[in-house]
Design an enzyme around this catalytic site. Structure first.
Site, PDB file in Angstrom:
ATOM      1  N   SER A  67       0.798  -1.228   0.000  1.00  0.00           N
ATOM      2  CA  SER A  67       0.000   0.000   0.000  1.00  0.00           C
ATOM      3  C   SER A  67       0.830   1.277   0.000  1.00  0.00           C
ATOM      4  O   SER A  67       1.656   1.486  -0.883  1.00  0.00           O
ATOM      5  CB  SER A  67      -0.936  -0.081   1.217  1.00  0.00           C
ATOM      6  OG  SER A  67      -1.754   1.020   1.313  1.00  0.00           O
ATOM      7  N   ASP A 284      -3.181   6.499  -3.019  1.00  0.00           N
ATOM      8  CA  ASP A 284      -2.047   5.864  -2.331  1.00  0.00           C
ATOM      9  C   ASP A 284      -1.448   4.784  -3.253  1.00  0.00           C
ATOM     10  O   ASP A 284      -1.888   4.596  -4.385  1.00  0.00           O
ATOM     11  CB  ASP A 284      -2.435   5.329  -0.940  1.00  0.00           C
ATOM     12  CG  ASP A 284      -3.201   4.025  -1.012  1.00  0.00           C
ATOM     13  OD1 ASP A 284      -3.856   3.781  -2.043  1.00  0.00           O
ATOM     14  OD2 ASP A 284      -3.155   3.241  -0.041  1.00  0.00           O
ATOM     15  N   ASP A 286      -1.473   1.610  -3.642  1.00  0.00           N
ATOM     16  CA  ASP A 286      -2.250   0.540  -4.272  1.00  0.00           C
ATOM     17  C   ASP A 286      -3.658   1.011  -4.622  1.00  0.00           C
ATOM     18  O   ASP A 286      -4.540   0.204  -4.910  1.00  0.00           O
ATOM     19  CB  ASP A 286      -2.278  -0.725  -3.401  1.00  0.00           C
ATOM     20  CG  ASP A 286      -2.967  -0.515  -2.076  1.00  0.00           C
ATOM     21  OD1 ASP A 286      -3.061   0.639  -1.626  1.00  0.00           O
ATOM     22  OD2 ASP A 286      -3.434  -1.509  -1.473  1.00  0.00           O
ATOM     23  N   ASP A 288      -6.227   2.305  -2.988  1.00  0.00           N
ATOM     24  CA  ASP A 288      -7.470   2.128  -2.230  1.00  0.00           C
ATOM     25  C   ASP A 288      -7.734   3.310  -1.299  1.00  0.00           C
ATOM     26  O   ASP A 288      -8.667   3.279  -0.505  1.00  0.00           O
ATOM     27  CB  ASP A 288      -7.515   0.782  -1.484  1.00  0.00           C
ATOM     28  CG  ASP A 288      -6.464   0.658  -0.407  1.00  0.00           C
ATOM     29  OD1 ASP A 288      -5.609   1.560  -0.285  1.00  0.00           O
ATOM     30  OD2 ASP A 288      -6.492  -0.364   0.318  1.00  0.00           O
ATOM     31  N   ARG A 519      -4.456   4.728  20.790  1.00  0.00           N
ATOM     32  CA  ARG A 519      -4.705   3.324  20.431  1.00  0.00           C
ATOM     33  C   ARG A 519      -3.399   2.686  19.947  1.00  0.00           C
ATOM     34  O   ARG A 519      -2.532   3.383  19.384  1.00  0.00           O
ATOM     35  CB  ARG A 519      -5.770   3.198  19.323  1.00  0.00           C
ATOM     36  CG  ARG A 519      -5.475   4.034  18.093  1.00  0.00           C
ATOM     37  CD  ARG A 519      -6.492   3.812  17.001  1.00  0.00           C
ATOM     38  NE  ARG A 519      -6.255   2.578  16.269  1.00  0.00           N
ATOM     39  CZ  ARG A 519      -5.403   2.454  15.260  1.00  0.00           C
ATOM     40  NH1 ARG A 519      -4.673   3.485  14.840  1.00  0.00           N
ATOM     41  NH2 ARG A 519      -5.253   1.305  14.662  1.00  0.00           N
ATOM     42  N   PRO A 520      -3.246   1.394  20.202  1.00  0.00           N
ATOM     43  CA  PRO A 520      -2.057   0.734  19.656  1.00  0.00           C
ATOM     44  C   PRO A 520      -2.233   0.601  18.148  1.00  0.00           C
ATOM     45  O   PRO A 520      -3.314   0.230  17.682  1.00  0.00           O
ATOM     46  CB  PRO A 520      -2.069  -0.645  20.328  1.00  0.00           C
ATOM     47  CG  PRO A 520      -3.443  -0.847  20.859  1.00  0.00           C
ATOM     48  CD  PRO A 520      -4.126   0.481  20.951  1.00  0.00           C
ATOM     49  N   SER A 521      -1.204   0.923  17.376  1.00  0.00           N
ATOM     50  CA  SER A 521      -1.291   0.768  15.920  1.00  0.00           C
ATOM     51  C   SER A 521      -1.478  -0.706  15.584  1.00  0.00           C
ATOM     52  O   SER A 521      -0.948  -1.583  16.259  1.00  0.00           O
ATOM     53  CB  SER A 521       0.005   1.291  15.291  1.00  0.00           C
ATOM     54  OG  SER A 521       0.178   0.714  14.019  1.00  0.00           O
ATOM     55  N   GLY A 522      -2.217  -0.959  14.505  1.00  0.00           N
ATOM     56  CA  GLY A 522      -2.356  -2.333  14.033  1.00  0.00           C
ATOM     57  C   GLY A 522      -1.316  -2.669  12.979  1.00  0.00           C
ATOM     58  O   GLY A 522      -1.284  -3.788  12.471  1.00  0.00           O
TER      59      GLY A 522
HETATM   60  C1  16G Z   1      -4.482  -0.283   7.402  1.00  0.00           C
HETATM   61  C2  16G Z   1      -5.961  -0.278   7.132  1.00  0.00           C
HETATM   62  C3  16G Z   1      -6.530   1.119   7.254  1.00  0.00           C
HETATM   63  C4  16G Z   1      -6.192   1.692   8.607  1.00  0.00           C
HETATM   64  C5  16G Z   1      -4.706   1.595   8.887  1.00  0.00           C
HETATM   65  C6  16G Z   1      -4.435   1.949  10.332  1.00  0.00           C
HETATM   66  C7  16G Z   1      -7.222  -1.610   5.562  1.00  0.00           C
HETATM   67  C8  16G Z   1      -7.393  -2.024   4.134  1.00  0.00           C
HETATM   68  N1  16G Z   1      -6.245  -0.757   5.785  1.00  0.00           N
HETATM   69  O1  16G Z   1      -3.799   0.463   6.436  1.00  0.00           O
HETATM   70  O2  16G Z   1      -7.913   1.032   7.111  1.00  0.00           O
HETATM   71  O3  16G Z   1      -6.578   3.038   8.682  1.00  0.00           O
HETATM   72  O4  16G Z   1      -4.269   0.262   8.678  1.00  0.00           O
HETATM   73  O5  16G Z   1      -3.101   1.773  10.617  1.00  0.00           O
HETATM   74  O6  16G Z   1      -7.931  -2.059   6.450  1.00  0.00           O
HETATM   75  P1  16G Z   1      -2.588   1.844  12.103  1.00  0.00           P
HETATM   76  O7  16G Z   1      -3.285   0.754  12.879  1.00  0.00           O
HETATM   77  O8  16G Z   1      -1.125   1.688  12.004  1.00  0.00           O
HETATM   78  O9  16G Z   1      -2.967   3.197  12.631  1.00  0.00           O
HETATM   79 MG    MG Z   2      -3.671   1.318   0.319  1.00  0.00          MG
END
Ligand code: 16G
Ligand code: MG
Length: 560
Positions: A67, A284, A286, A288, A519-522
């Site tokens: 992405s 971005d 990719d 989306d 929030r913890p980043s995902g």
């Molecule tokens: C990913 C997610 C996006 C979210 C971002 C948060 C998809 C397709 N993409 O890019 O929606 O805003 O993670 O990132 O679900 P973070 O958890 O590091 O803040």
């Molecule tokens: Mg993307």
């Protein structure tokens, strides 16, 4: 599982040893890491995709992309049969598979999972996986790894769809499983014909001036720019000038792209003073995500028109069309469908956007960050519009509503073709075809924004003036263990560690219109801090105070 299958899996997996000392996680939307360590993961996700196809007796998508992240990264994610994200039930299996230490361990996990999920290997329908990748140089070799993973399930078929945007692959998977035409050409034809349909239905007199007919798009030096360049040839208007298409030698996502523009709030490379006042958009890596922006006269600064404003524009348009559809002059009509319209945001939505939407009498709901959550919530409505502030979003139409709408459109076309109601029905139908029903799609989103601006007769300035964003600040804080933070209420409240939310509340109380959450980043090993307030100084100061609380409650780190 028979002996042939067993030895095939053990043999092929021995060629893809996992990287040492790295813990991989499916995260918010798939695996992502430096491309050099991903072969084993992509191979294993290939196996998972084939199993998912066997389980669902449907075509599955596997997308290789990282992405908006740097070009040396890559990643892999799955598109489920509906075209949406991989079901969350399978994420723990994806994690376990990616981290299995050796072929025996991997094999044991597969056996257990196949049993638990009751997956049949000898069914009539072989597994089929469609593969897509973005323009990253590592994409080719990772694609090979994915193919090896898929073909380690006996009879499974891998179909290489080539370089695609992520939303194109999701769209193709959805279309295939619905028995519809599903090639990339079909995607372009559907987008361009529904866009032309919307343009043909523009009310007379809402023509905007010539300068506003031009759109300049930053393609992030990625796949989106390249695809948009092809798509624009199928349209008569607007005039689209694609920059950073990747063909001019720029680096993917480096100083360009929707994520950069949205986070840094500065012009991307390739834009400058001669673009002041023009309508600009950024995709971005990719494609989306989509944001719009206006170049300001000084310091490379921009006025950002983000996902919240795209959401507001879409919601206004849809609401207007529904109202036309359901009234005849001043009277409510008999053939009336009470379509439930809902909008879905996350805590990152600017507070001014939420206020604005609520003032329009719209039902606004919140979910945690991540498309899978927003999408699921939006799907509960007849028309559900979701957007993250970062520009990922779409409009979902329920099957039931679309069925009614098609019948109504036919009825109106035979009874009162050209009536306002008939046009509203046709517009909504065209929107449902233009906007990607599988996932947020910058290309289809961009065409819908363009059509609606033309419909309203609005310049980007008028659109941007719908409401004024509250100043905000985002910070990252490195802590010892980010999982020590547990949140609730769509990430707006911290429930663990105890006392932290009270401390955040005490800071918020010091600032007019203050709001802050953590929030913890995902996707990264950090905590994210968001703050907004009535002035930029106040938002900065609130953000910094809350970031210091992270250090205090979670161990020392450094905020940036
Ligand atoms: C990913 C997610 C996006 C979210 C971002 C948060 C998809 C397709 N993409 O890019 O929606 O805003 O993670 O990132 O679900 P973070 O958890 O590091 O803040
Ligand atoms: Mg993307």
């Amino acid at each position: 599982m028979n002996e042939e299958q067993r030895s095939l899996l053990l043999k092929s997996s021995s060629r893809f040893p996992p990287p040492q000392g790295v813990k991989l996680s499916y995260g918010t939307a798939g695996f992502r890491a430096d491309a050099s360590i991903l072969e084993s993961t992509v191979y294993r996700v290939g196996i998972l995709a084939a199993l998912r196809s066997l389980k669902t007796k449907s075509v599955i998508g596997l997308m290789i992309t990282a992405s908006h992240n740097k070009v040396s990264d890559n990643g892999v994610k799955i598109a489920d049969p509906s075209g949406g994200m991989l079901t969350q039930n399978w994420e723990p299996f994806a994690d376990a598979l990616a981290n299995a230490s050796d072929p025996e361990d991997l094999f044991r996990l597969i056996i257990e999972f196949v049993k638990k999920e009751n997956i049949h290997f000898e069914g009539a329908c072989p597994a089929e996986v469609l593969l897509g990748r973005d323009t990253r140089p590592s994409g080719g070799s990772l694609l090979e790894a994915a193919k090896q993973g898929i073909s380690s399930i006996v009879g499974a078929i891998a179909l290489d769809m080539g370089v695609l945007t992520t939303p194109q692959l999701h769209w193709i998977v959805r279309a295939r499983n619905k028995g519809m035409k599903a090639s990339e050409v079909d995607y372009f034809e559907q987008l361009s014909s529904s866009f032309r349909c919307l343009m043909d239905l523009i009310p007379e007199g809402s023509k905007i001036n010539e300068m506003d007919d031009k759109l300049i798009v930053d393609g992030a030096n990625g796949v989106g720019g390249e695809k948009l360049a092809g798509l624009k040839n199928m349209l008569n208007s607007p005039v689209i000038d694609v920059r950073n298409s990747g063909k001019e030698g720029g680096v993917l996502n480096e100083g360009v792209g929707a994520d950069y523009v949205q986070k840094e709030k500065v012009v991307p490379v390739g834009f400058g003073p001669s673009d002041v006042g023009l309508r600009c958009a950024s995709l971005d890596g990719d494609a989306d995500r989509l944001v719009y922006f206006l170049v300001l006269p000084k310091d490379n600064k921009i006025d950002l028109v983000d996902g919240d404003k795209i959401l507001s524009l879409f919601a206004l348009f849809v609401k207007e069309q529904l109202a036309i559809l359901n009234t005849n002059g001043n009277e409510k009509i008999n053939n009336y469908y009470h379509a439930r319209l809902g909008v879905v945001q996350t805590a990152y939505a600017n507070g001014a956007s939420t206020d604005y939407l609520k003032k329009q009498d719209l039902e606004v709901l919140f979910t945690p960050t991540g498309v899978k959550y927003l999408h699921e919530k939006a799907a509960e409505f007849d028309i559900g519009i979701y957007f993250e502030a970062n520009g990922h979003g779409t409009i979902l139409f329920s099957e039931e509503f679309l069925c009614w709408l098609e019948a109504r459109d036919n009825e109106l076309s035979s009874m009162s073709k050209g009536s306002e109601q008939q046009k509203a029905a046709s517009r909504l139908l065209a929107v449902s075809k233009l906007i990607n029903q599988a996932v947020g799609d910058a290309l289809s989103g961009l065409l819908l924004v363009e059509a609606i601006l033309q419909h309203m007769g609005w310049s980007i300035h008028l659109w941007n003036a719908l409401y004024q964003d509250l100043p905000s600040r985002q910070l990252k804080v490195k802590v010892v263990d980010r999982t020590a933070i547990v949140t609730a209420n769509a990430e707006t409240v911290v429930v663990k560690p105890p006392g932290l939310q009270e401390a955040i509340n005490a800071e918020i109380a010091k600032y007019p219109q203050g709001r802050s959450f953590v929030r913890p980043s995902g996707t990264e090993d950090i905590i994210r801090v968001y703050a907004e307030a009535s002035t930029q100084d106040a938002a900065d100061s609130l953000g910094n105070s809350v970031a210091r609380l992270m250090d205090k409650f979670l161990g020392f780190g450094s905020s940036s």
